[in-house]
Design an enzyme around this catalytic site. Structure first.
Site, PDB file in Angstrom:
ATOM      1  N   LYS A 113       0.842  -1.262  -0.142  1.00 39.36           N
ATOM      2  CA  LYS A 113       0.007  -0.100   0.073  1.00 39.36           C
ATOM      3  C   LYS A 113       0.867   1.306  -0.101  1.00 39.36           C
ATOM      4  O   LYS A 113       0.455   2.403  -0.670  1.00 39.36           O
ATOM      5  CB  LYS A 113      -0.949   0.066   1.161  1.00 39.36           C
ATOM      6  CG  LYS A 113      -2.030  -1.040   0.854  1.00 39.36           C
ATOM      7  CD  LYS A 113      -3.359  -0.674   1.673  1.00 39.36           C
ATOM      8  CE  LYS A 113      -4.629  -1.709   1.621  1.00 39.36           C
ATOM      9  NZ  LYS A 113      -5.562  -1.581   2.586  1.00 39.36           N
ATOM     10  N   LYS A 197      -4.959  -9.608  -6.575  1.00 40.96           N
ATOM     11  CA  LYS A 197      -6.180  -9.944  -5.900  1.00 40.96           C
ATOM     12  C   LYS A 197      -7.259  -8.747  -6.648  1.00 40.96           C
ATOM     13  O   LYS A 197      -6.913  -7.743  -6.844  1.00 40.96           O
ATOM     14  CB  LYS A 197      -6.215  -9.911  -4.420  1.00 40.96           C
ATOM     15  CG  LYS A 197      -6.009  -8.533  -3.907  1.00 40.96           C
ATOM     16  CD  LYS A 197      -6.103  -8.535  -2.244  1.00 40.96           C
ATOM     17  CE  LYS A 197      -6.159  -7.263  -1.943  1.00 40.96           C
ATOM     18  NZ  LYS A 197      -6.199  -6.856  -0.458  1.00 40.96           N
ATOM     19  N   LYS A 200     -10.855  -2.985  -4.406  1.00 40.19           N
ATOM     20  CA  LYS A 200     -11.380  -1.704  -4.417  1.00 40.19           C
ATOM     21  C   LYS A 200     -10.596  -0.479  -5.023  1.00 40.19           C
ATOM     22  O   LYS A 200     -10.762   0.259  -5.818  1.00 40.19           O
ATOM     23  CB  LYS A 200     -12.225  -1.265  -3.569  1.00 40.19           C
ATOM     24  CG  LYS A 200     -11.744  -1.484  -2.068  1.00 40.19           C
ATOM     25  CD  LYS A 200     -12.788  -1.181  -1.120  1.00 40.19           C
ATOM     26  CE  LYS A 200     -12.392  -1.932   0.197  1.00 40.19           C
ATOM     27  NZ  LYS A 200     -13.541  -2.098   1.283  1.00 40.19           N
TER      28      LYS A 200
END
Ligand code: TYM
Length: 336
Positions: A113, A197, A200
């Protein structure tokens, strides 16, 4: 022995998708008849990345609507938002002092992230797993249904629990949590790249099926989903290194509550276009009623707020009691 209690959380960052549903929320529903369950909308987690305040408020309501729409009963379960129960932040601070910096540096989700510019990521993003451990251990939860991407965070939760119990001579105070991860589909992958994966935060909306997608959009996304040139194998070994094929077949199995081997028995030897039509039918049948229900529930914000407020009261009772015990173990004085 600890009483069996389930806890899980979902971030209110909009666009809940098939990955959230098959990887976690479907399991939430199946657990509600068997266990005492606590499901949390983790709004404090969401602000580790910058959020538009108005969007965040809306997304909290949309997440609670999604919880109800997938079949969670707000009377049977405690459903609430994290920011309303301040003990989460207090225990997270305690765990900031229990967890080691080396443990944080190993978290792969932080690395993913934060990306290349790690120095510019919020401190919150780095210590996020401590808040997650606090969410779970504040309720002394024993079982945590999640997708496989959260497994490392649950291992950290176990390490924190063990270190706390050990450091403060409080053997067995915190339970050592068990992750509950779907065997059929631990990770739902992107429709565009079977090695990534479904998420969103992925730029292309074509990579995921959102719970609010229309029948036409689901049809279009699945028809365009990446596959390979071979037909569907009859045997599970034939799926080796075929990431996209494997993903679509696992989705079909999970949506229909059957085993991958049963899907291969049915479709082995057939081509993907036949299979994809059936997959569209199954996904539409499962997802569209959920999407319609979310839209309907969102029309009555008062009802959703009432559900949350009620959940907050029940969660806060447990959280406050446990935080008091924890402060006492630590030797902290709290005059309230
Ligand atoms: P979040 O909000 O990213 O995702 C919510 C749940 O959906 C699962 N999930 C998936 N499962 C399978 N395949 C996918 N592609 C996929 N994408 C998402 C996640 O594993 C998760 O179970 N850190 C957590 C939220 C959290 C939490 C907690 C969870 C905070 N505190 C305490 C459990 C217990 C997160 O960001 O999930």
């Amino acid at each position: 022995m600890h009483k069996k209690r389930v806890f899980s959380g979902v971030q209110p960052t909009g666009n809940l998708h098939l990955g959230n549903y098959l990887g976690a929320m479907k399991k939430f529903v199946s657990l509600q008849d068997e266990f005492e369950c606590i499901y949390c909308i983790v709004d404090l987690h969401a602000i580790t990345n910058k959020q538009d305040p108005e969007e965040l408020r809306k997304n909290v309501l949309e997440t609670i609507a999604s919880f109800i729409a997938v079949g969670l009963d707000p009377v049977k379960n405690i459903i609430f938002n994290q920011a309303s129960v301040s003990a989460h932040s207090e225990l997270a601070w305690v765990f900031n002092c229990v967890a080691r910096i080396g443990w944080m540096n190993r978290m792969t989700q932080f690395k993913e992230k934060a990306g290349i510019n790690k120095e510019n990521a919020s401190v919150g993003l780095l210590v996020y797993p401590n808040l997650m451990a606090a969410d779970i251990l504040l309720y002394k939860a024993t079982h945590v249904p999640v997708g496989e991407d959260q497994k490392q965070h649950l291992e950290l939760t176990r390490d924190i629990a063990k270190k706390f119990n050990n450091d403060f001579k409080s053997e067995n105070y915190f339970p050592i949590v068990e992750p509950l991860i779907s065997k059929e589909i631990p990770r739902v992958m992107s429709l565009r790249d079977g090695k990534k994966k479904m998420s969103k935060s992925e730029d292309s909306d074509q990579s995921r099926i959102n719970l609010k997608d229309s029948k036409d959009l689901i049809n279009q996304k699945i028809k365009k989903a990446k596959t390979d040139n071979n037909s569907i194998p009859s045997d599970i070994n034939g799926l080796k290194n075929r990431h996209e094929a494997s993903n679509l077949i696992s989705i079909y199995a999970s949506v229909n509550n059957i085993k991958v081997s049963e899907v291969l028995n049915e479709f082995g030897g057939k081509n993907f276009s036949t299979f994809k039509s059936k997959l569209v039918e199954s996904v539409v049948e499962k997802i569209c009623p959920i999407g319609e229900k979310i839209t309907k529930l969102l029309k009555d914000e008062n009802n959703l707020n009432e559900i949350l407020e009620n959940g907050v009261k029940n969660a806060d009772l447990i959280a406050t009691k446990h935080l008091k015990e924890i402060y006492k173990i630590l030797g902290l004085t709290k005059f309230t």
